[in-house]
Design an enzyme around this catalytic site. Structure first.
Site, PDB file in Angstrom:
ATOM      1  N   HIS A  29       0.825  -1.210   0.000  1.00  0.00           N
ATOM      2  CA  HIS A  29       0.000   0.000   0.000  1.00  0.00           C
ATOM      3  C   HIS A  29       0.862   1.264   0.000  1.00  0.00           C
ATOM      4  O   HIS A  29       0.471   2.296   0.544  1.00  0.00           O
ATOM      5  CB  HIS A  29      -0.999  -0.007   1.173  1.00  0.00           C
ATOM      6  CG  HIS A  29      -2.070  -1.040   1.005  1.00  0.00           C
ATOM      7  ND1 HIS A  29      -3.187  -0.816   0.233  1.00  0.00           N
ATOM      8  CD2 HIS A  29      -2.163  -2.312   1.447  1.00  0.00           C
ATOM      9  CE1 HIS A  29      -3.952  -1.907   0.242  1.00  0.00           C
ATOM     10  NE2 HIS A  29      -3.338  -2.833   0.969  1.00  0.00           N
ATOM     11  N   GLY A  87      -7.143 -14.671  -8.123  1.00  0.00           N
ATOM     12  CA  GLY A  87      -7.760 -13.910  -7.033  1.00  0.00           C
ATOM     13  C   GLY A  87      -7.005 -14.024  -5.725  1.00  0.00           C
ATOM     14  O   GLY A  87      -7.473 -13.572  -4.688  1.00  0.00           O
ATOM     15  N   ALA A  88      -5.806 -14.621  -5.754  1.00  0.00           N
ATOM     16  CA  ALA A  88      -5.058 -14.866  -4.518  1.00  0.00           C
ATOM     17  C   ALA A  88      -4.123 -13.714  -4.183  1.00  0.00           C
ATOM     18  O   ALA A  88      -3.441 -13.732  -3.176  1.00  0.00           O
ATOM     19  CB  ALA A  88      -4.258 -16.156  -4.651  1.00  0.00           C
ATOM     20  N   SER A  92      -2.591 -12.389 -11.288  1.00  0.00           N
ATOM     21  CA  SER A  92      -2.918 -13.049 -12.558  1.00  0.00           C
ATOM     22  C   SER A  92      -3.473 -12.015 -13.540  1.00  0.00           C
ATOM     23  O   SER A  92      -3.283 -12.143 -14.752  1.00  0.00           O
ATOM     24  CB  SER A  92      -3.907 -14.185 -12.347  1.00  0.00           C
ATOM     25  OG  SER A  92      -5.081 -13.727 -11.709  1.00  0.00           O
ATOM     26  N   GLU A 102      -6.168  -0.961 -16.605  1.00  0.00           N
ATOM     27  CA  GLU A 102      -6.865  -1.466 -15.414  1.00  0.00           C
ATOM     28  C   GLU A 102      -7.620  -0.337 -14.697  1.00  0.00           C
ATOM     29  O   GLU A 102      -8.754  -0.512 -14.255  1.00  0.00           O
ATOM     30  CB  GLU A 102      -5.862  -2.150 -14.476  1.00  0.00           C
ATOM     31  CG  GLU A 102      -6.555  -2.856 -13.336  1.00  0.00           C
ATOM     32  CD  GLU A 102      -5.870  -4.116 -12.837  1.00  0.00           C
ATOM     33  OE1 GLU A 102      -4.998  -4.678 -13.546  1.00  0.00           O
ATOM     34  OE2 GLU A 102      -6.216  -4.547 -11.736  1.00  0.00           O
ATOM     35  N   ASP A 146       2.158  -3.963  -9.657  1.00  0.00           N
ATOM     36  CA  ASP A 146       1.965  -5.295 -10.225  1.00  0.00           C
ATOM     37  C   ASP A 146       2.430  -5.344 -11.682  1.00  0.00           C
ATOM     38  O   ASP A 146       3.186  -6.228 -12.081  1.00  0.00           O
ATOM     39  CB  ASP A 146       0.485  -5.698 -10.153  1.00  0.00           C
ATOM     40  CG  ASP A 146      -0.061  -5.600  -8.739  1.00  0.00           C
ATOM     41  OD1 ASP A 146       0.745  -5.517  -7.808  1.00  0.00           O
ATOM     42  OD2 ASP A 146      -1.297  -5.602  -8.588  1.00  0.00           O
TER      43      ASP A 146
HETATM   44  C1  GLA Z   1      -2.915  -4.393  -5.143  1.00  0.00           C
HETATM   45  C2  GLA Z   1      -2.677  -3.303  -6.177  1.00  0.00           C
HETATM   46  C3  GLA Z   1      -1.234  -2.775  -6.096  1.00  0.00           C
HETATM   47  C4  GLA Z   1      -0.876  -2.397  -4.664  1.00  0.00           C
HETATM   48  C5  GLA Z   1      -1.236  -3.511  -3.695  1.00  0.00           C
HETATM   49  C6  GLA Z   1      -1.022  -3.120  -2.260  1.00  0.00           C
HETATM   50  O1  GLA Z   1      -2.127  -5.511  -5.451  1.00  0.00           O
HETATM   51  O2  GLA Z   1      -2.912  -3.804  -7.465  1.00  0.00           O
HETATM   52  O3  GLA Z   1      -1.073  -1.686  -6.972  1.00  0.00           O
HETATM   53  O4  GLA Z   1      -1.475  -1.185  -4.301  1.00  0.00           O
HETATM   54  O5  GLA Z   1      -2.584  -3.923  -3.853  1.00  0.00           O
HETATM   55  O6  GLA Z   1       0.340  -2.934  -2.002  1.00  0.00           O
END
Ligand code: GLA
Length: 430
Positions: free
Chosen positions: A46, A166-167, A171, A204, A216
């Site tokens: 976060h 979803g884990a 993905s 996204e 990600d």
């Molecule tokens: C999800 C979001 C990321 C990041 C995390 C928390 O995975 O896709 O961008 O904010 O939560 O670190």
């Protein structure tokens, strides 16, 4: 990274059976194969949407994609996981929607991709094709590439993934970046990996309607075999940090918990951080984001903030410092220190950011009881999903056994445990 021959064979057999083609007629239209990995975040949770620091790695679980150009603007993508096909025309992707259609619920069955966060659509986003959540990721990436001026044509593709859905192992980012790299290779687009990551994030945010940060997509696009990435989410400067297998292993354990409130809570946390910045700016006029606030400056000001906002800010500010400290500890092969920082990260996410849950806490607790485990913490957005543990090689089996024996006793749920290795980012493999 060697790709499982059998998975490749199944993918290619399916591709050729669904999309037969006469290579003699168009010898230049070769089949291209792309591998796109999932990711796990070692530390820095976060922090990405606060312009902060993260330390994710791409993992050796992935989506494989086979594709070939077409002579028109039709796109057909078949997902082996979903046993379903997405079909649309590129020309249909552009029209902005005056009344955005409601977001579909994520499918209950395993799909090729699903974000841990559900879409919340915003006014003015481009019109998606027919509902079906994984379609949106595919269409969104093509939309974002075209918005950026890339010239695309139609193509046929087939994909098959083994990233648990979803884990919290991304993905969805693997699908986005995989499609982008496939299209880049098919149409020889001059876009670098960081741009691909940014365009996939845009897809996204604006097309799928999930307000994620950059972590990600960046990890999936720029991962490196044997390394984690120390990423500055403001500048996108990235340093590779070795995670040598002779010293440490990574074990990911899935609680099996999926909370529908994850995305609304995620958005709430984002806005609480923004409120914190606005309040702190009254005393620190130069700041743009929580990344600009040092732990010392925050300690002097935290009493002036409402309690909840102070705790949210405290997590983000201390987490940024922990990411830096982890990079330092890894550089010194000090895995004990690294592990302690992971436990501290988990405690902060649990107590100050309040994004953990009982099952995640139990799993971290079980990991902590196993000799040879340096550290463990929840990873990803939270409210369920996975923990990641940093472990001595000799302790891997004991940790897996402890989680498999203890977690069901404590929660009544069955865990899924994966030993993962840092792998390369999305790339053409053939
Ligand atoms: C999800 C979001 C990321 C990041 C995390 C928390 O995975 O896709 O961008 O904010 O939560 O670190």
């Amino acid at each position: 990274m060697t790709v499982d021959e059998e998975r490749l064979r199944t993918l290619l057999d399916t591709f050729h059976a669904r999309y037969p083609f006469d290579p003699a007629a168009h010898p230049q239209d070769a089949v291209i194969l792309v591998r796109s990995p999932g990711r796990v975040n070692l530390i820095g949770e976060h922090t990405d949407y606060n312009d902060g620091f993260v330390m994710p790695l791409a993992i050796d679980r992935d989506i494989l994609l086979a594709g070939r150009r077409r002579r028109d603007d039709v796109v057909r993508v078949y997902s082996l996981n979903m046993a379903a096909e997405a079909v649309f025309r590129l020309s249909d992707l552009c029209a902005p929607s005056p009344t955005p259609s409601p977001a579909p619920s994520p499918p209950a069955a395993a799909s090729a991709a699903q974000s841990e966060l559900a879409p919340t659509r915003s006014e003015g986003a481009a019109a998606p094709p027919a509902a079906g959540s994984w379609h949106r990721y595919v269409a969104g990436v093509l939309w974002a590439l075209r918005e950026a001026g890339c010239e695309l044509g139609g193509f046929d593709a087939t994909l098959a993934g083994n990233i648990p859905v979803g884990a919290g192992l991304s993905s969805s980012a693997a699908l986005e970046v995989g499609i982008a790299v496939l299209v880049q290779e098919l149409f020889e687009l001059a876009v670098d990996r960081a741009t691909i990551a940014k365009l996939c994030q845009r897809a996204e945010n604006e097309y799928v309607g999930v307000q994620c940060g950059i972590m990600d997509q960046f990890a999936v696009a720029l991962g490196r075999d044997g390394y984690a990435l120390l990423l500055d989410c403001r500048t996108l400067d990235c340093r590779y940090v070795p995670l040598p297998a002779r010293h440490v292993r990574l074990v990911v354990a899935d609680t099996g918990v999926r909370r529908a409130l994850a995305s609304s809570e995620y958005n709430t946390r984002r806005s609480q951080c923004e409120q914190g910045v606005a309040l702190l700016r009254q005393h620190l006029p130069g700041i743009r984001a929580l990344r600009d606030v040092s732990p010392e400056a925050f300690a002097a000001l935290r009493d002036r903030l409402p309690g909840v906002i102070a705790r949210r800010c405290s997590h983000v500010i201390s987490e940024n410092a922990r990411v830096q400290a982890t990079a330092q500890a890894l550089a010194n092969d000090n895995f004990e220190a690294c592990g302690q920082l992971m436990y501290a990260s988990h405690a902060s996410l649990r107590d100050d950011y309040e994004v953990s849950c009982r099952e995640l806490d139990e799993m971290v607790d079980i990991a902590r009881s196993v000799p040879g485990v340096y550290g463990a913490r929840m990873t990803g957005a939270g409210f369920g999903g996975c923990i990641v543990s940093l472990v001595r090689a000799e302790a891997v089996d004991a940790l897996v056994a402890a989680i498999e024996a203890e977690y069901p006793k404590r929660t009544g749920k069955t865990p899924a445990v994966y030993v993962v290795a840092p792998s390369g980012g999305a790339a053409r493999i053939l």
